[in-house]
Design an enzyme around this catalytic site. Structure first.
Site, short mmCIF file in Angstrom:
data_model
loop_
_atom_site.label_atom_id
_atom_site.label_comp_id
_atom_site.label_asym_id
_atom_site.label_seq_id
_atom_site.Cartn_x
_atom_site.Cartn_y
_atom_site.Cartn_z
N ARG A 53 49.17 45.15 37.42
CA ARG A 53 47.97 44.83 38.19
C ARG A 53 47.90 43.31 38.29
O ARG A 53 48.72 42.59 37.71
CB ARG A 53 46.69 45.44 37.60
CG ARG A 53 46.67 45.75 36.14
CD ARG A 53 46.79 44.54 35.26
NE ARG A 53 45.77 43.55 35.59
CZ ARG A 53 45.85 42.27 35.32
NH1 ARG A 53 46.92 41.77 34.70
NH2 ARG A 53 44.89 41.42 35.64
N GLY A 54 46.91 42.84 39.01
CA GLY A 54 46.82 41.42 39.29
C GLY A 54 47.37 41.18 40.69
O GLY A 54 48.47 41.62 41.02
N ALA A 55 46.59 40.49 41.50
CA ALA A 55 46.93 40.38 42.91
C ALA A 55 48.36 39.86 43.16
O ALA A 55 49.13 40.51 43.88
CB ALA A 55 45.89 39.50 43.61
N ARG A 96 46.35 50.75 46.17
CA ARG A 96 45.12 50.03 45.83
C ARG A 96 44.64 49.24 47.05
O ARG A 96 45.44 48.61 47.73
CB ARG A 96 45.33 49.11 44.62
CG ARG A 96 45.65 49.92 43.35
CD ARG A 96 45.46 49.12 42.10
NE ARG A 96 44.07 48.75 41.90
CZ ARG A 96 43.69 47.75 41.12
NH1 ARG A 96 44.59 47.02 40.48
NH2 ARG A 96 42.41 47.45 40.98
N GLN A 212 40.67 44.16 30.58
CA GLN A 212 41.84 43.30 30.82
C GLN A 212 41.71 41.94 30.13
O GLN A 212 42.70 41.32 29.80
CB GLN A 212 42.07 43.08 32.32
CG GLN A 212 42.46 44.32 33.09
CD GLN A 212 41.26 45.02 33.71
OE1 GLN A 212 40.14 44.91 33.21
NE2 GLN A 212 41.49 45.77 34.77
N ASP A 253 41.39 38.38 44.20
CA ASP A 253 42.16 39.41 44.88
C ASP A 253 42.16 39.24 46.39
O ASP A 253 43.04 39.76 47.08
CB ASP A 253 41.64 40.80 44.50
CG ASP A 253 41.91 41.09 43.04
OD1 ASP A 253 41.14 40.60 42.19
OD2 ASP A 253 42.91 41.76 42.75
N ASN A 263 36.93 39.29 43.49
CA ASN A 263 37.66 39.30 42.23
C ASN A 263 37.07 40.42 41.37
O ASN A 263 36.12 41.10 41.76
CB ASN A 263 37.55 37.93 41.53
CG ASN A 263 38.52 37.81 40.35
OD1 ASN A 263 39.67 38.22 40.45
ND2 ASN A 263 38.06 37.28 39.24
N LYS A 264 37.65 40.60 40.20
CA LYS A 264 37.25 41.66 39.28
C LYS A 264 35.73 41.75 39.13
O LYS A 264 35.05 40.73 39.07
CB LYS A 264 37.88 41.38 37.92
CG LYS A 264 37.58 42.37 36.82
CD LYS A 264 37.95 43.80 37.17
CE LYS A 264 39.39 43.92 37.61
NZ LYS A 264 39.68 45.23 38.24
#
Lengths: 361, 361
Positions: A53-55, A96, A212, A253, A263-264
């Site tokens: 995960r993570g853009a 996603r 995370q 993101d 973002n998250k």
């Protein structure tokens, strides 16, 4: 930072024999386990359930995923290659919805396939060379990886200049080595500051529901020797009020043309709290994160994830079955709450809409 | 609300045969289990590990705990009774430091012992009647319980008037029936509003690390038929920004003379977010929550709890061992962020220092 989040395992000249190898981040911080993705389903599932995960890392995964999906190809013409590439890319695009880097990388691979097809179909004597097509596509995916590495280090250098010689940084979620190929965006700034001789300590929001921050950021920061304190998300306001924090640094993101930042989940609230306490709020993201087709963050699609991520952590029921759960995975921080955005090209300052247009438009 | 959080089990005229019965809140929402506390150690442990929690409920527990500790007494004089009462009270005072209601109730029991001792020692013909002393102390503890019930309903009525006929309320932690004898402070307002014919829905912050919002508030609200949605703490900013919330309502563990409010960690951040979004922020707490010996919230002692509550939820390691953990159980919301405080006597409005002085001084 001795962490390789995602890589292509195998000889660059033999795409059909290689595969994608990545750290299974759902197992951290308890154990460091790698998974070998030899088919698209395994990689798609790894993206879906956040093993990777993570853009920026999703960009790399998407690019490599396209090659993975073409390993068995029998495409005999440029047209067939383009069709198959598009199909694989479309498949990964369903994994996603929010991180634009994934779509950016898939589009880049689709463009590469078209480029090769045009070149091949334009030749007279040459038949269509499927193996050469695969090699060029893998080279493109490896280029995405290489650029990510360089980009992260450039962002780190630009961002490190924003920090004083001794600083405590609060971060949210994981925008670190584990969110990229190997260095990080927000945490890359910390690594670069430390490399530049600055004394940096970190606070990590644990980042519910999937933790995370606690599981990944605190893990990689302590692995890198950065003194790190984990807090629950709802404690951020207190450490900000106590004056412990010199800067809040997060990743992103997707960033709209006006500087609104997806973002998250939790990032938006944190930006309000940083503003309230006069603490700078920095966003660190590569140029591939910008989506200039959207004039504002209102138009960024926000993924909603399953209720059980909230109501059944570690398989234990924490909320009664009778209650609803709302579980958005991201939120949008308005540009007005952002002190600066750091890209590989430099530091974008308000007014962000103009700075973005100038640097990227 | 068919929930009895804590009660004295047994005949009020036979204190030596009774005991404290309470819901083990660490088992909710999975199962409703009661524990029978027949000695002070069991009750002390129940308070310490939050089987019973919530400022008003801790007051009831402390008062009953004093009787529990005196069940085996052989006190033959007023002096001995006072000494033993003080010892038991001192023991319970070590269980948790922040909620003032606990100390308030312990002080009340100590005063009752002194009152009885003075009366008995002042008599000529009467010997010291130990059984009568115990009966009077139990009567006092039951009076604390009864007052809590009445107080909660009075707060509910006052608070319900602050809500529109249709309202969505966001709450944090559990200031409900489970935090009191049986009706609640913040959630009592919801119950009273529903009883008054208003249409109320609720959002509950899950409230890390111990998830009292998800486990307890969502449980009792859904038991009471109130439509309830659980969110992670870091999602509150988003639902506020979406305009979904008409009021934030929380309880309190201690309120200083200037109106600064100590409550569960996360409350302060929520107050900043409510202010940012123009949503009223109400605190609901009985008069026993006020500590007028403190001019400001800076002087309220804040309990720090074990790191494993954050780093090992449900026994699963979420943060690496190398990371520090900061785990304050409470924070202080400045009076400036509080729209109103609701007590059993009415609604206190800013300037809070003056309103408090007027109503309680």
């Amino acid at each position: 930072v001795p962490i390789t989040t995602i890589e292509w395992s195998g000889d660059a000249s033999k795409p059909r024999e290689g595969h994608v190898r990545l750290i299974d981040q759902t197992r951290l911080p308890v154990e460091l386990v790698h998974i070998e993705c030899r088919d698209t389903e395994t990689l798609w599932e790894a993206i879906k359930v956040l093993r990777v995960r993570g853009a920026p890392a999703l960009g790399v995964a998407g690019a490599m995923g396209v090659v993975l999906g073409l390993r068995g190809t029998k495409a005999a013409t440029g047209e067939e290659l383009v069709k198959e590439t598009d199909e694989v890319a479309a498949y990964f695009a369903t994994s996603r919805p929010t991180a634009v880097n994934l779509f950016w990388a898939l589009d880049r691979m689709k463009a590469k396939a078209r480029e090769f097809a045009a070149k091949a179909d334009g030749g007279f004597d040459t038949g269509f060379d499927t193996e050469e097509a695969l090699r060029e596509l893998l080279a493109e995916a490896l280029e995405v990886l290489k650029e990510d590495r360089e980009t992260c280090r450039a962002m780190g250098r630009h961002g490190a200049e924003l920090l004083p010689d001794e600083a405590t940084v609060l971060t949210h979620c994981n925008a670190g080595a584990l969110a990229t190929a190997d260095y990080g965006t927000a945490l890359g700034v910390i690594y670069a500051a430390v490399e530049a001789g600055k004394k940096i300590t970190a606070y990590c929001d644990e980042t519910r529901p999937l933790l995370q921050g606690a599981r990944l950021s605190a893990w990689e920061l302590t692995q890198a020797g950065v003194p790190t304190t984990v807090i629950c998300d709802n404690m951020a306001a207190v450490v900000l009020r106590q004056g412990k924090i010199d800067a809040v640094i997060v990743g992103s993101d997707r960033i709209a043309a006006n500087g609104d930042v997806a973002n998250k989940i939790g990032t938006y609230g944190l930006s309000v709290l940083a503003k309230e306490h006069g603490v700078p709020f920095y966003v660190v993201a590569p140029v591939s994160t910008f989506d200039l087709t959207l004039d504002s963050g209102d138009k960024i699609p926000i993924e909603e994830r399953p209720p059980d991520e909230v109501a059944m952590p570690f398989g234990v029921r924490t909320a009664p079955k009778e209650a609803e759960v709302y579980n958005p995975a991201f939120d949008v921080t308005p540009a007005a709450n952002v002190t600066a955005i750091v890209t590989e090209k430099g530091v974008l300052r308000p007014p962000l809409a103009e700075s973005i247009k100038e640097q990227l438009g």
